[in-house]
Design a protein around this motif. Structure first.
Motif, short mmCIF file in Angstrom:
data_model
loop_
_atom_site.label_atom_id
_atom_site.label_comp_id
_atom_site.label_asym_id
_atom_site.label_seq_id
_atom_site.Cartn_x
_atom_site.Cartn_y
_atom_site.Cartn_z
N SER A 5 -45.32 80.41 -84.35
CA SER A 5 -44.54 79.93 -83.23
C SER A 5 -45.42 79.84 -81.98
O SER A 5 -46.53 80.37 -81.96
CB SER A 5 -43.39 80.89 -82.97
N HIS A 7 -45.54 81.18 -78.89
CA HIS A 7 -46.06 82.36 -78.21
C HIS A 7 -47.13 83.07 -79.04
O HIS A 7 -48.08 83.60 -78.50
CB HIS A 7 -44.93 83.34 -77.87
N ILE A 8 -46.95 83.09 -80.35
CA ILE A 8 -47.94 83.73 -81.22
C ILE A 8 -49.23 82.90 -81.18
O ILE A 8 -50.32 83.44 -81.01
CB ILE A 8 -47.42 83.88 -82.67
N LYS A 10 -50.30 80.91 -78.86
CA LYS A 10 -50.92 81.04 -77.55
C LYS A 10 -51.73 82.34 -77.48
O LYS A 10 -52.86 82.36 -76.99
CB LYS A 10 -49.81 81.02 -76.48
N LEU A 11 -51.13 83.42 -77.97
CA LEU A 11 -51.80 84.72 -77.92
C LEU A 11 -53.06 84.71 -78.80
O LEU A 11 -54.13 85.18 -78.38
CB LEU A 11 -50.84 85.83 -78.37
N ILE A 33 -50.46 93.54 -81.48
CA ILE A 33 -49.95 93.60 -80.11
C ILE A 33 -48.43 93.38 -80.10
O ILE A 33 -47.69 94.08 -79.40
CB ILE A 33 -50.68 92.58 -79.21
N VAL A 41 -48.54 97.52 -74.33
CA VAL A 41 -49.04 96.17 -74.08
C VAL A 41 -49.29 96.00 -72.58
O VAL A 41 -50.31 95.47 -72.15
CB VAL A 41 -48.06 95.10 -74.60
N ALA B 47 -50.39 86.15 -71.99
CA ALA B 47 -50.10 85.78 -73.39
C ALA B 47 -49.64 87.01 -74.17
O ALA B 47 -48.73 86.93 -74.98
CB ALA B 47 -51.32 85.16 -74.04
N MET B 48 -50.25 88.18 -73.88
CA MET B 48 -49.86 89.41 -74.56
C MET B 48 -48.41 89.76 -74.25
O MET B 48 -47.61 90.03 -75.14
CB MET B 48 -50.72 90.58 -74.07
N LEU B 49 -48.07 89.75 -72.93
CA LEU B 49 -46.72 90.15 -72.53
C LEU B 49 -45.69 89.12 -72.97
O LEU B 49 -44.61 89.47 -73.42
CB LEU B 49 -46.69 90.36 -71.02
N ASP B 50 -46.05 87.82 -72.88
CA ASP B 50 -45.12 86.77 -73.30
C ASP B 50 -44.81 86.89 -74.79
O ASP B 50 -43.66 86.77 -75.21
CB ASP B 50 -45.71 85.38 -73.04
N ALA B 51 -45.86 87.13 -75.57
CA ALA B 51 -45.65 87.24 -77.01
C ALA B 51 -44.77 88.45 -77.30
O ALA B 51 -43.80 88.38 -78.05
CB ALA B 51 -46.98 87.35 -77.74
N LYS B 52 -45.11 89.58 -76.64
CA LYS B 52 -44.32 90.81 -76.84
C LYS B 52 -42.85 90.57 -76.48
O LYS B 52 -41.95 91.04 -77.18
CB LYS B 52 -44.91 91.92 -75.98
N ASP B 53 -42.61 89.85 -75.39
CA ASP B 53 -41.23 89.68 -74.91
C ASP B 53 -40.43 88.64 -75.67
O ASP B 53 -39.22 88.72 -75.75
CB ASP B 53 -41.25 89.29 -73.42
N ASN B 54 -41.11 87.62 -76.20
CA ASN B 54 -40.38 86.49 -76.76
C ASN B 54 -40.38 86.38 -78.27
O ASN B 54 -39.61 85.61 -78.84
CB ASN B 54 -40.91 85.19 -76.17
N VAL B 55 -41.29 87.11 -78.90
CA VAL B 55 -41.35 86.98 -80.35
C VAL B 55 -40.40 87.98 -80.99
O VAL B 55 -40.36 89.14 -80.59
CB VAL B 55 -42.79 87.19 -80.85
N LEU B 64 -41.99 86.58 -87.91
CA LEU B 64 -42.03 86.66 -86.45
C LEU B 64 -41.95 85.24 -85.90
O LEU B 64 -42.70 84.36 -86.32
CB LEU B 64 -43.32 87.34 -86.00
N ASP B 66 -40.31 82.57 -82.33
CA ASP B 66 -39.79 82.50 -80.97
C ASP B 66 -38.28 82.32 -80.94
O ASP B 66 -37.63 82.61 -79.94
CB ASP B 66 -40.39 81.30 -80.22
#
Lengths: 198, 198
Positions: A5, A7-8, A10-11, A33, A41, B47-55, B64, B66
């Motif tokens: 997806s 966000h993944i 992008k990371l 992460i 994180v 990117a770390m925080l976005d992935a953590k928050d949205n995935v 996993l 979005d």
């Protein structure tokens, strides 16, 4: 990489920018992460930005530090007349770990490399020459023992000798604990050339 | 590690938490990050925080993703009567890269490992059994070919056979392009046992 997806992806993409992190390990890091608690994180993310925002060059020796002058340059117990020239802050850290060197440092942040287009003007050499106008007894050149490091050492020694200051170079030879049979020929010859009387 | 300043130390410490990142590589990464433009450091941190928050987990297959339901589970062209069971999202990605599998997946997020204290209740097995109450023709078990993967495969196959659904296991043997002389004995015997008629 459209399998994952947005966000993944992008990371993974962002992590691949880091040195030594390939596509596979970026993927492994990314999933790790995502599975970490958010607070951890945040810890990593904030540590990155804090370091980026607060770490600067020491005005004396150009190492990376939090303050205007680094703790080593501020330390009056150290011998400020002996300067060890290293390529990177981590090289300085390596000598500090020995706990036996009591002089100060000068960090070049690189080495002369015609191949990579890095000339004398691209590293902190001018800054070194300015420091040498002060009261200096000896400059110890501790650049790496590879082509770039040797080139840089040669260049600096020529420059400093003109100023009439003693210049030395750390020894190159067989590492302590090293088996002769596994050491490359260039090192063996270097060790022979640099032999000392017992 | 008191050789470096506080912010550098903190960053090295945080980076060492990541899998496969030891003390030396954390140090190398830290200096790289400090030398990066701030906008790029922000990129990684966000990117770390976005992935953590949205995935999150897909409600169907637990990969996993979005969205609530992942693109594969939403795809009506795929065969929803065939479910491939994998340990991790990245295993699913590996099969998706082949482009030849048109069924759907079920991600366990782990494998049964008595050694590590991971039991059937710690992976998404209950969720798999609930899915099997629907219209399913075949379950393909594609857990890893190691002790934990095999244990998990065995456990699942016993569970599903009771429900009267066809269960298969991906083949184990000599990798394509592999030289027999470099393949371990267990794999060689596995390949022999699994031989097919030509």
């Amino acid at each position: 990489m459209d399998i994952y997806s947005g966000h993944i992806n992008k990371l993974i993409e962002e992590l691949s920018r880091l040195p030594g992190v390939g596509a596979k390990s970026a993927q492994r890091l990314a999933f790790h992460i995502i599975n970490m608690p958010r607070i951890e994180v945040e810890g990593i993310a904030n540590a990155m930005l804090d370091a980026k925002d607060n770490v600067r060059y020491c005005k004396e020796c150009f190492t990376l530090t939090d303050e205007e002058i680094c703790p080593i340059c501020r330390d009056q117990k150290r011998n400020h007349k002996v300067i060890m020239v290293v390529e990177q802050t981590r090289d300085m850290a390596a000598y500090e770990k020995t706990g036996k060197y009591d002089g100060v440092y000068h960090v070049l942040h690189g080495a002369i490399s015609p191949m990579l287009g890095i000339g004398p003007g691209d590293i902190k050499l001018k800054e070194l020459m300015i420091r040498l106008q002060g009261d200096v007894d000896e400059v110890i050149i501790a650049t790496n023992s590879n082509l770039e490091g040797e080139t840089t050492a040669m260049y600096i020694s020529k420059m400093i000798k003109q100023a009439g200051i003693k210049v030395t170079r750390i020894a190159s030879g067989v590492p302590v604990g090293g088996d002769l049979e596994y050491i490359d020929e260039v090192t063996l010859l270097r060790a022979l050339d640099g032999r000392t009387e017992l």
